[in-house]
Design an enzyme around this catalytic site. Structure first.
Site, PDB file in Angstrom:
ATOM      1  N   SER A  85      29.803  51.956  35.445  1.00 31.31           N
ATOM      2  CA  SER A  85      31.081  52.274  36.070  1.00 31.31           C
ATOM      3  C   SER A  85      30.951  52.459  37.590  1.00 31.31           C
ATOM      4  CB  SER A  85      31.678  53.515  35.398  1.00 31.31           C
ATOM      5  OG  SER A  85      33.011  53.700  35.749  1.00 31.31           O
ATOM      6  N   ASP A 121      26.664  42.689  47.115  1.00 29.45           N
ATOM      7  CA  ASP A 121      27.543  41.613  47.589  1.00 29.45           C
ATOM      8  C   ASP A 121      27.456  41.435  49.101  1.00 29.45           C
ATOM      9  OD1 ASP A 121      28.338  41.227  45.001  1.00 29.45           O
ATOM     10  OD2 ASP A 121      30.485  41.434  45.391  1.00 29.45           O
ATOM     11  N   LYS A 129      30.171  48.110  32.786  1.00 30.61           N
ATOM     12  CA  LYS A 129      31.498  48.705  32.573  1.00 30.61           C
ATOM     13  C   LYS A 129      32.351  48.483  33.816  1.00 30.61           C
ATOM     14  CE  LYS A 129      33.958  53.040  31.651  1.00 30.61           C
ATOM     15  NZ  LYS A 129      34.808  52.986  32.852  1.00 30.61           N
TER      16      LYS A 129
END
Length: 512
Positions: free
Chosen positions: A283, A294, A308
């Protein structure tokens, strides 16, 4: 005519299946079914249990993370996210049906009342005898916890003396930053166990402290972090990312796209950064590590995270219960949704984590074929979504921890119990130690200490004679870390444990 109609209606009400015949509100079939069970089922059932069963089953068919929270459990669930509860501030263990105080929170209610490590609780509130009773830990917690500024009277056995103590309950803060220290010259280490209401505040205090000690590069440990509040994770990401970079965005069928961007200059935008994750990082942990991956801001080390990518919102219900309903998905800056598939049902979804151990992924690396769209980072790395964050550098799971004999030690709490008893027997010697880093050279480093542990384990029906050298090393490292925890709490535990932690050591190699 009116009176006759009322009589007929009253008679019909008793003969219809439900008790809502005269209700002006139109009820659907699910509501009718619940009312039918409550009013006509052969056995007596608690209304709360019916509601919980119906709501739980319905939500489980939607996705694995939408959950119903009964009213009686809501306070405890909310306290977990808030990072505090009302109590006395002791850590205890039940030995031979007697509550032993393992640790006393510094500055907490129990410490102010002079409760000491080693005290044995005999009575609570004069009349409730707890020694020699078959009590569970939850039973004891209910007796000791209570509203702020209320008193609880306890009688303790200290050595051979009985002492009566009155403790005024207070707010007990539960830290979400487990440890923050300089692991090497110029290199800091911070471990976050979850994202609660005070996590960003705790993190900033830790970061500033380490920078004052000369930190130039950082190891951020998110292993075992199951997530929590999204905002706390995005605020921490803002401290690492420059400009107005996007951190994450959320979107759902009934929730419009919402983007979280950096809002301020961060305290650590340029130094080298390594983030540690494993199969239980989920999460909000994946939001943070995904954003840093990224943007090529950090090297991700460890094993593939849980996967998740669903956002829950909590809604209060009229009976005091609540539901945490999935309202959106979150996406990394490149557009990756890292939620793993759940179309085969909740049982298969939960078994996926176990399957990683059976198919060898945690030993050999990510063996799953990437069938989702590839994404390219600004630095040219290829990353994937649809099943967690795959680390840039893989570190295999230590299979020593899954050895059946060692598992017995953990299951029976033998390691912690031995450490507590050893500490109490040699307390004066340990009190002279200045820091956790000296523990490996002072404890469990002689054959005499090892034989003492073997005898203790044998009394706990765990036979360790003839174990492998690697297993002995693992046990020794764990005992030393637990002794550091006994004296210096969680920070001391990780300061010692990290000295032999393969993932941490790999991170330190990458930073050199």
């Amino acid at each position: 005519i009116m009176v006759v109609g009322m009589v007929i209606g009253y008679q019909l009400k008793g003969k219809t299946l439900g008790n809502r015949f005269l209700s002006l509100n139109k009820r659907n079939s699910l509501q009718e079914l619940v009312e039918l069970i409550k009013s006509r089922y052969v056995d007596k059932l608690s209304p709360d249990s019916i509601n919980q069963l119906a709501a739980g089953q319905l939500l489980s068919l939607l996705d694995p993370h939408s959950v119903y929270i009964p009213a009686m459990e809501l306070k405890e669930v909310n306290e977990e996210l808030m990072g505090n509860f009302q109590g006395i501030g002791v850590e205890f263990q039940l030995f031979n049906d007697t509550l032993n105080v393992m640790n006393v929170m510094e500055g907490g209610p129990a410490a102010r009342a002079n409760v000491q490590v080693g005290d044995k609780f005999i009575k609570v509130n004069d009349s409730i005898t707890i020694a020699g009773k078959k009590l569970r830990a939850d039973d004891v917690r209910k007796l000791l916890r209570g509203a702020m500024n209320t008193n609880v009277k306890v009688q303790v056995l200290r050595g051979n003396e009985t002492v009566d103590i009155t403790i005024t309950r207070g707010t007990i803060m539960v830290p979400t930053v487990d440890a923050a220290y300089m692991i090497e010259a110029g290199t800091g280490y911070i471990r976050i166990n979850k994202f609660g209401e005070r996590t960003y505040e705790e993190f900033m205090q830790s970061l500033e402290k380490l920078q004052k000690q000369g930190m130039k590069q950082l190891v951020l440990d998110l292993r075992g972090n199951g997530g929590g509040l999204l905002k706390e994770a995005t605020d921490i990401a803002d401290e690492f990312l420059s400009g107005d970079k996007m951190i994450v965005y959320t979107e759902g069928s009934h929730v419009p796209r919402f983007e979280y961007h950096c809002k301020r200059d961060g305290l650590f935008e340029t130094g080298k950064l390594v983030v540690l994750i494993d199969e239980t990082s989920a999460s909000a942990s994946e939001v943070l590590s995904g954003a840093l991956q990224d943007w090529d801001r950090a090297t991700i080390v460890g094993r593939r995270s849980f996967g998740k990518g669903l956002v829950q919102q909590q809604f209060q219900l009229s009976d005091g219960s609540a539901v945490r309903l999935t309202v959106a998905r979150y996406f990394t800056p490149l557009g990756r949704n890292i939620q793993k598939p759940y179309n085969k049902g909740k049982k298969e979804y939960e078994a996926e984590l176990i399957a990683r151990f059976h198919d060898g992924e945690v030993i050999k690396g990510d063996t799953a074929k990437h069938e989702t769209k590839p994404y390219k980072t600004p630095g040219g790395r290829i990353v994937y979504g649809g099943g967690g964050i795959t680390p840039d550098v893989f570190v295999p799971y230590d299979t020593t921890q899954s050895d059946p004999t060692l598992s017995k030690l953990y299951f029976r709490n033998t390691l912690s119990n031995f450490v507590y008893h050893y500490y109490m027997e040699h307390r004066s010697a340990f009190q002279s130690f200045q820091s956790a880093e000296v523990i490996p050279g002072k404890f469990m480093n002689t054959e005499s200490d090892w034989q003492s542990f073997l005898s203790f384990a044998h009394r706990d029906s765990v036979v360790l004679t003839g174990i492998k050298s690697k297993d002995r090393t693992e046990i020794t490292n764990r005992l030393q870390a637990l002794m550091a925890r006994q004296i210096w709490r969680t920070p001391g535990y990780y300061e010692v444990l990290n000295q032999a932690d393969a993932t941490v050591q790999k991170a330190l190699q990458l930073l050199k």
